[in-house]
Design an enzyme around this catalytic site. Sequence first.
Site, PDB file in Angstrom:
ATOM      1  N   LYS A   1       0.967  -1.067  -0.104  1.00  0.00           N
ATOM      2  CA  LYS A   1       0.004   0.082  -0.166  1.00  0.00           C
ATOM      3  C   LYS A   1       0.835   1.183   0.025  1.00  0.00           C
ATOM      4  O   LYS A   1       0.927   2.361  -0.901  1.00  0.00           O
ATOM      5  CB  LYS A   1      -0.835   0.105   1.161  1.00  0.00           C
ATOM      6  CG  LYS A   1      -2.086   0.720   1.202  1.00  0.00           C
ATOM      7  CD  LYS A   1      -2.801   0.886   2.432  1.00  0.00           C
ATOM      8  CE  LYS A   1      -4.010   0.209   2.458  1.00  0.00           C
ATOM      9  NZ  LYS A   1      -4.732   0.705   3.708  1.00  0.00           N
TER      10      LYS A   1
ATOM     11  N   LEU B   1     -32.857  13.371   3.558  1.00  0.00           N
ATOM     12  CA  LEU B   1     -34.380  12.930   3.587  1.00  0.00           C
ATOM     13  C   LEU B   1     -34.516  12.377   2.145  1.00  0.00           C
ATOM     14  O   LEU B   1     -35.942  12.608   1.804  1.00  0.00           O
ATOM     15  CB  LEU B   1     -35.377  14.155   3.972  1.00  0.00           C
ATOM     16  CG  LEU B   1     -35.468  14.466   5.478  1.00  0.00           C
ATOM     17  CD1 LEU B   1     -36.377  15.821   5.900  1.00  0.00           C
ATOM     18  CD2 LEU B   1     -35.933  13.290   6.450  1.00  0.00           C
TER      19      LEU B   1
ATOM     20  N   CYS C   1     -19.966   2.099   7.569  1.00  0.00           N
ATOM     21  CA  CYS C   1     -20.307   3.031   8.825  1.00  0.00           C
ATOM     22  C   CYS C   1     -21.622   2.720   9.280  1.00  0.00           C
ATOM     23  O   CYS C   1     -21.735   2.046  10.552  1.00  0.00           O
ATOM     24  CB  CYS C   1     -20.006   4.517   8.582  1.00  0.00           C
ATOM     25  SG  CYS C   1     -18.061   4.474   8.164  1.00  0.00           S
TER      26      CYS C   1
HETATM   27  C1  UDX Z   1     -21.510   8.098   6.893  1.00  0.00           C
HETATM   28  C2  UDX Z   1     -21.673   9.642   7.641  1.00  0.00           C
HETATM   29  O1  UDX Z   1     -22.440  10.391   6.710  1.00  0.00           O
HETATM   30  C3  UDX Z   1     -20.279   9.980   7.874  1.00  0.00           C
HETATM   31  O2  UDX Z   1     -20.511  11.497   8.621  1.00  0.00           O
HETATM   32  C4  UDX Z   1     -19.540   8.983   8.781  1.00  0.00           C
HETATM   33  O3  UDX Z   1     -18.177   9.694   8.811  1.00  0.00           O
HETATM   34  C5  UDX Z   1     -19.495   7.769   8.153  1.00  0.00           C
HETATM   35  O4  UDX Z   1     -20.653   7.354   7.635  1.00  0.00           O
HETATM   36  P1  UDX Z   1     -20.930   7.476   4.353  1.00  0.00           P
HETATM   37  O5  UDX Z   1     -21.326   6.079   5.139  1.00  0.00           O
HETATM   38  O6  UDX Z   1     -19.565   7.335   3.564  1.00  0.00           O
HETATM   39  O7  UDX Z   1     -20.892   8.503   5.485  1.00  0.00           O
HETATM   40  O8  UDX Z   1     -22.266   7.630   3.509  1.00  0.00           O
HETATM   41  P2  UDX Z   1     -23.543   8.650   3.839  1.00  0.00           P
HETATM   42  O9  UDX Z   1     -23.497   9.851   2.710  1.00  0.00           O
HETATM   43  O10 UDX Z   1     -23.768   9.173   5.029  1.00  0.00           O
HETATM   44  O11 UDX Z   1     -24.761   7.765   3.416  1.00  0.00           O
HETATM   45  C6  UDX Z   1     -25.090   6.819   4.054  1.00  0.00           C
HETATM   46  C7  UDX Z   1     -26.031   5.933   3.611  1.00  0.00           C
HETATM   47  O12 UDX Z   1     -27.467   6.500   3.589  1.00  0.00           O
HETATM   48  C8  UDX Z   1     -25.727   5.277   2.179  1.00  0.00           C
HETATM   49  O13 UDX Z   1     -26.318   4.178   1.927  1.00  0.00           O
HETATM   50  C9  UDX Z   1     -26.857   6.499   1.201  1.00  0.00           C
HETATM   51  O14 UDX Z   1     -27.305   5.982   0.154  1.00  0.00           O
HETATM   52  C10 UDX Z   1     -27.848   6.517   2.329  1.00  0.00           C
HETATM   53  N1  UDX Z   1     -28.727   7.856   2.030  1.00  0.00           N
HETATM   54  C11 UDX Z   1     -27.961   8.946   2.707  1.00  0.00           C
HETATM   55  C12 UDX Z   1     -29.861   8.057   1.689  1.00  0.00           C
HETATM   56  O15 UDX Z   1     -30.620   6.987   1.447  1.00  0.00           O
HETATM   57  N2  UDX Z   1     -30.759   9.257   1.957  1.00  0.00           N
HETATM   58  C13 UDX Z   1     -30.176  10.258   1.947  1.00  0.00           C
HETATM   59  O16 UDX Z   1     -30.789  11.233   2.084  1.00  0.00           O
HETATM   60  C14 UDX Z   1     -28.839  10.388   2.555  1.00  0.00           C
END
Ligand code: UDX
Length: 449
Positions: free
Chosen positions: A35, A254, A264
């Site tokens: 890496k 939303l 996460c």
């Molecule tokens: C998340 C948190 O946002 C971030 O702060 C933390 O550090 C790590 O976890 P991430 O997992 O990269 O980040 O994705 P994010 O963009 O938050 O979306 C999470 C999930 O929710 C995705 O599957 C996304 O598709 C879904 N989502 C998000 C929705 O379905 N609708 C939304 O309006 C927002």
Amino acid sequence: MIISVIGTGHVGLVTGAGFSEMGHTVICIDQNQDKITSIIDGSIPIYEPSLDEIVSRNKSSGRLHFTTDLAEGICLSDVIFIAVDTPQLSHGQSDLSQLESVTHQVAKASNNKKTIVIKSTVPVSTCRRIDRILRKYGNGTVFNVVSNPEFLREGKAVYDFMNPDRIVLGTRSDDKDAKRTMMKIYEPFEKDHVEIIYTTLETSELIKYSANAFLATKVAFINEMANLCDAVGANITELARGIGLDNRIGSSFLKPGPGYGGSCFPKDTLSLTVQAQEANCPVRIIESVINSNSSHIRRLGRRVSDFCAECWNIDCKSSLLGKKIAVLGLSFKANTDDIRSAASTVIIPFLIKQGAKVMGFDPVLSATEKFTDQFQDTIPTFEAKTDLDTVLWGADVVLVLTEWEEIAKIDWLKKRSILNSPIVVDFRNLFNPDLMRKYGYHYASLGRP
Ligand code: UDX
């Protein structure tokens, strides 16, 4: 001030590159020689827009260094960020073995006072345990332990690092030194009037989990409302706007979708419920969010077969037999190649089990490779491509799972000629139902009658 960052995964690499971009000298350390070599040679092993240019710019300016030599990196640094992986074990507990091993190495290698910053997401009380290990094995070296959780979204991690809504810093209550050191590290953000929250170690650790749990709750909530809109003939887009304009609710997070995924939300919500149970204070809302989200994802496959049965006016049990289904979007969301807990990993095996021939599209090659690698034994017939028209060609059904721009801007009038039948099931509500019907499509989405 010299900073080292141990762990060059998503969080570690963005954090190290970000600090060097802010003017600090940073040593990124990883035990994985391949890496480190590939990063030094200019190829970043993770998909994160704009990260490669920040890494190369700061590497050539001499502010950003990469090494596998942990002891050397520790000796040269005043502040050591630990950003190693804390993966989920079978029942939701966190695997802290990497973190503990690095902590022992830091204790052994430290030759003078160090500030140790835990960037990894860790269960409440972990930082205090790290503090005890450092004091016990640190040969009398003074260690200041700080909890500094990250809030980086995959695909927007560089932006989120550079534009944080807040910085959370947890320290031992008697540790003024740590606070002074961290103020120097985050000084450039203070100039931008970013709110810096100083709190206890436990509160900082819990802020991380509760932030993710609340965001996951918002997503699961809007998906339940979308399902209810379907049942009663209401419109989820207008509902989301109608509640989101209330500034106590807020309009972000939303958007209905196929259910939250990624590395996460699923891990952190489950971990929070386990921590709460162990503290004899169960978090029932988060427990039901987890159940709500997984049943939402599990229901998607049935929704496709029921909709197709309706379109073709046949029995839904055999509606997908022999049909070609084009699934658009394999990652868990747009702008990432991460397929962990993606809706595609649940719905595609279901569709194949129903007798469908499924071909997947994702604009990022590594996402298609990860998917076919993961499922080569269970669904060997599945193919994934990065060329959209190849996947759309001859499709009886098109299923949209992520909101990639390349998917959102599809011209369905033009694509009609390459499809075998005009059926689009859109689990990201990307397209206008009236327009799709005008183009002659059977179009289904979430919560929009
Ligand atoms: C998340 C948190 O946002 C971030 O702060 C933390 O550090 C790590 O976890 P991430 O997992 O990269 O980040 O994705 P994010 O963009 O938050 O979306 C999470 C999930 O929710 C995705 O599957 C996304 O598709 C879904 N989502 C998000 C929705 O379905 N609708 C939304 O309006 C927002």
